[in-house]
Write a protein that holds these residues in place. Structure first.
Motif, PDB file in Angstrom:
ATOM      1  N   ARG A 215     -11.932-101.194 -16.673  1.00 16.82           N
ATOM      2  CA  ARG A 215     -10.750-102.304 -16.775  1.00 16.82           C
ATOM      3  C   ARG A 215      -9.586-101.812 -16.957  1.00 16.82           C
ATOM      4  O   ARG A 215      -9.143-100.773 -17.315  1.00 16.82           O
TER       5      ARG A 215
ATOM      6  N   THR B  34      -5.055-103.552 -16.127  1.00 12.31           N
ATOM      7  CA  THR B  34      -4.348-104.818 -16.210  1.00 12.31           C
ATOM      8  C   THR B  34      -3.222-104.557 -14.851  1.00 12.31           C
ATOM      9  O   THR B  34      -2.599-103.588 -14.635  1.00 12.31           O
ATOM     10  N   GLN B  35      -3.282-105.543 -14.327  1.00 10.86           N
ATOM     11  CA  GLN B  35      -2.422-105.688 -13.010  1.00 10.86           C
ATOM     12  C   GLN B  35      -1.656-107.040 -13.117  1.00 10.86           C
ATOM     13  O   GLN B  35      -2.223-107.981 -13.033  1.00 10.86           O
ATOM     14  N   ASN B  36      -0.407-106.939 -12.921  1.00 11.24           N
ATOM     15  CA  ASN B  36       0.192-108.018 -12.946  1.00 11.24           C
ATOM     16  C   ASN B  36       0.153-109.139 -14.058  1.00 11.24           C
ATOM     17  O   ASN B  36       0.109-110.323 -13.921  1.00 11.24           O
ATOM     18  N   GLY B  37       0.118-108.396 -15.259  1.00 12.76           N
ATOM     19  CA  GLY B  37      -0.201-109.300 -16.475  1.00 12.76           C
ATOM     20  C   GLY B  37      -1.551-109.879 -16.612  1.00 12.76           C
ATOM     21  O   GLY B  37      -1.975-110.314 -17.518  1.00 12.76           O
ATOM     22  N   GLU B  38      -2.583-109.563 -15.506  1.00 12.79           N
ATOM     23  CA  GLU B  38      -3.939-110.157 -15.847  1.00 12.79           C
ATOM     24  C   GLU B  38      -4.976-108.872 -15.705  1.00 12.79           C
ATOM     25  O   GLU B  38      -5.007-107.844 -15.301  1.00 12.79           O
ATOM     26  N   ARG B  39      -5.775-109.012 -16.656  1.00 16.92           N
ATOM     27  CA  ARG B  39      -6.921-108.146 -16.977  1.00 16.92           C
ATOM     28  C   ARG B  39      -7.947-108.137 -15.565  1.00 16.92           C
ATOM     29  O   ARG B  39      -8.260-109.424 -15.344  1.00 16.92           O
ATOM     30  N   ARG B  40      -8.262-107.062 -15.292  1.00 17.27           N
ATOM     31  CA  ARG B  40      -9.085-106.991 -14.097  1.00 17.27           C
ATOM     32  C   ARG B  40     -10.213-106.104 -14.593  1.00 17.27           C
ATOM     33  O   ARG B  40     -10.379-105.133 -15.515  1.00 17.27           O
TER      34      ARG B  40
END
Length: 50
Positions: free
Chosen positions: A17, A19-25
């Motif tokens: 897990r 965070t990319q550009n404020g989104e969890r991936r």
């Protein structure tokens, strides 16, 4: 040993897990080796040991 962002799933397998550009991936794989190969192929952030 698991690295930062990696975890073992209760039902088996592993996930990573971040965070990319404020989104969890998240990505999943049945083995830790496959998970790390996926991280390399996708050029994901490779964190050192926690």
């Amino acid at each position: 040993m698991l690295k930062k962002g990696e975890s073992e799933r209760a039902g088996g397998g592993y996930d990573y897990r971040w965070t990319q550009n404020g989104e969890r991936r998240v990505i999943y794989a049945p083995t830790l080796q496959e998970l790390r190969e996926k991280k390399k192929r996708k050029s994901l952030p490779m964190f050192s040991e926690a």
